[in-house]
Design a protein around this motif. Structure first.
Motif, PDB file in Angstrom:
ATOM      1  N   SER A  15       0.845  -1.192   0.000  1.00  8.10           N
ATOM      2  CA  SER A  15       0.000   0.000   0.000  1.00  8.10           C
ATOM      3  C   SER A  15       0.879   1.241   0.000  1.00  8.10           C
ATOM      4  CB  SER A  15      -0.940   0.013   1.205  1.00  8.10           C
ATOM      5  OG  SER A  15      -0.205   0.003   2.408  1.00  8.10           O
ATOM      6  N   ASN A  17       1.256   5.340   1.202  1.00 10.29           N
ATOM      7  CA  ASN A  17       0.842   6.262   2.249  1.00 10.29           C
ATOM      8  C   ASN A  17       1.487   7.613   1.928  1.00 10.29           C
ATOM      9  OD1 ASN A  17      -0.168   7.334   4.612  1.00 10.29           O
ATOM     10  ND2 ASN A  17       1.535   6.589   5.850  1.00 10.29           N
ATOM     11  N   PRO A  27      -2.765  14.436  -0.369  1.00  6.04           N
ATOM     12  CA  PRO A  27      -3.568  13.841  -1.441  1.00  6.04           C
ATOM     13  C   PRO A  27      -2.735  13.563  -2.687  1.00  6.04           C
ATOM     14  CG  PRO A  27      -3.944  16.203  -1.349  1.00  6.04           C
ATOM     15  CD  PRO A  27      -3.037  15.864  -0.193  1.00  6.04           C
ATOM     16  N   GLU A  29      -3.414  11.717  -6.907  1.00  3.76           N
ATOM     17  CA  GLU A  29      -4.393  11.188  -7.854  1.00  3.76           C
ATOM     18  C   GLU A  29      -3.636  10.526  -8.991  1.00  3.76           C
ATOM     19  OE1 GLU A  29      -6.689  14.660  -8.795  1.00  3.76           O
ATOM     20  OE2 GLU A  29      -5.240  15.386 -10.261  1.00  3.76           O
ATOM     21  N   SER A  46      -6.194  -2.625  -6.010  1.00  4.05           N
ATOM     22  CA  SER A  46      -7.490  -2.372  -5.369  1.00  4.05           C
ATOM     23  C   SER A  46      -8.275  -1.326  -6.159  1.00  4.05           C
ATOM     24  CB  SER A  46      -7.282  -1.888  -3.936  1.00  4.05           C
ATOM     25  OG  SER A  46      -6.678  -0.600  -3.948  1.00  4.05           O
ATOM     26  N   ASP A  47      -9.568  -1.265  -5.892  1.00  3.07           N
ATOM     27  CA  ASP A  47     -10.435  -0.309  -6.589  1.00  3.07           C
ATOM     28  C   ASP A  47      -9.992   1.132  -6.383  1.00  3.07           C
ATOM     29  OD1 ASP A  47     -11.972  -2.371  -7.621  1.00  3.07           O
ATOM     30  OD2 ASP A  47     -13.515  -2.211  -6.067  1.00  3.07           O
ATOM     31  N   ASP A  48      -9.534   1.480  -5.170  1.00  3.48           N
ATOM     32  CA  ASP A  48      -9.096   2.859  -4.920  1.00  3.48           C
ATOM     33  C   ASP A  48      -7.644   3.108  -5.352  1.00  3.48           C
ATOM     34  OD1 ASP A  48      -7.511   1.715  -2.932  1.00  3.48           O
ATOM     35  OD2 ASP A  48      -8.469   2.792  -1.281  1.00  3.48           O
ATOM     36  N   GLN A  49      -6.972   2.092  -5.835  1.00  2.00           N
ATOM     37  CA  GLN A  49      -5.596   2.131  -6.355  1.00  2.00           C
ATOM     38  C   GLN A  49      -4.540   2.471  -5.301  1.00  2.00           C
ATOM     39  OE1 GLN A  49      -6.025   4.822  -9.722  1.00  2.00           O
ATOM     40  NE2 GLN A  49      -6.373   3.087 -11.076  1.00  2.00           N
ATOM     41  N   LYS A  50      -4.919   2.545  -4.045  1.00  2.00           N
ATOM     42  CA  LYS A  50      -3.946   2.863  -3.002  1.00  2.00           C
ATOM     43  C   LYS A  50      -3.246   1.626  -2.449  1.00  2.00           C
ATOM     44  CE  LYS A  50      -5.913   7.243  -1.647  1.00  2.00           C
ATOM     45  NZ  LYS A  50      -6.425   8.075  -0.565  1.00  2.00           N
ATOM     46  N   SER A  51      -3.685   0.442  -2.904  1.00  2.00           N
ATOM     47  CA  SER A  51      -3.031  -0.790  -2.477  1.00  2.00           C
ATOM     48  C   SER A  51      -3.101  -1.811  -3.607  1.00  2.00           C
ATOM     49  CB  SER A  51      -3.690  -1.347  -1.211  1.00  2.00           C
ATOM     50  OG  SER A  51      -5.032  -1.699  -1.457  1.00  2.00           O
TER      51      SER A  51
END
Length: 106
Positions: A15, A17, A27, A29, A46-51
Motif C-alpha cells: 500500500s 501512504n 492527497p 491522484e 485495489s479499486d481505490d488504487q492505493k493498495s
C-alpha cells in the motif's frame, strides 16, 4: 530502493501512504501500479488504487514493482514514483526425483 523476498507460493499486500515534507497525509491522484516482469509476479490493484496484492507466479527471479502518482491536484502533473525489488525464491522441496545417467559398460 526497497527489497522483498517471496517464496514461490507466497503473496503480499502493498500500500502507499503519501505524506508531505512534514509527514502529514497528502492527497494524490492518477495512481498507477506495474511489475517489470509479469511472468514472475502477478499484480491485482485495489479499486481505490492505493493498495495492491503481489503474487509470486512460480518462476524464480527478480521483478520490480513500481507505483506512481500525480501529487499536483487539479491542473498540471507532478509525478512521484516508488519502486520495490521483489526476489522470488524456491520454497521447501515437495518432491524428489531421480535423474538417470547414460548406461555404460563396466
Amino acid at each position: 530502493m526497497a527489497e522483498l523476498v517471496l517464496v514461490d507460493t507466497q503473496k503480499v499486500s502493498l500500500s502507499i501512504n503519501p505524506v508531505d515534507a512534514k509527514g502529514n497525509p497528502a492527497p494524490v491522484e492518477g495512481i498507477s501500479w506495474a511489475v517489470s516482469d509479469a511472468t514472475i509476479l502477478g499484480l491485482v490493484v485495489s479499486d481505490d488504487q492505493k493498495s495492491a496484492v503481489v503474487s509470486a507466479l512460480g518462476p524464480l527471479g527478480v521483478s520490480q514493482v513500481s507505483v506512481s502518482a500525480d501529487v499536483t491536484i487539479g491542473d498540471g502533473v507532478d509525478t512521484l514514483a516508488g519502486t520495490l525489488d521483489v526476489t522470488v525464491v524456491a520454497g521447501k522441496a515437495s518432491s524428489l526425483g531421480i535423474t538417470v545417467g547414460t548406461p555404460s559398460e563396466q
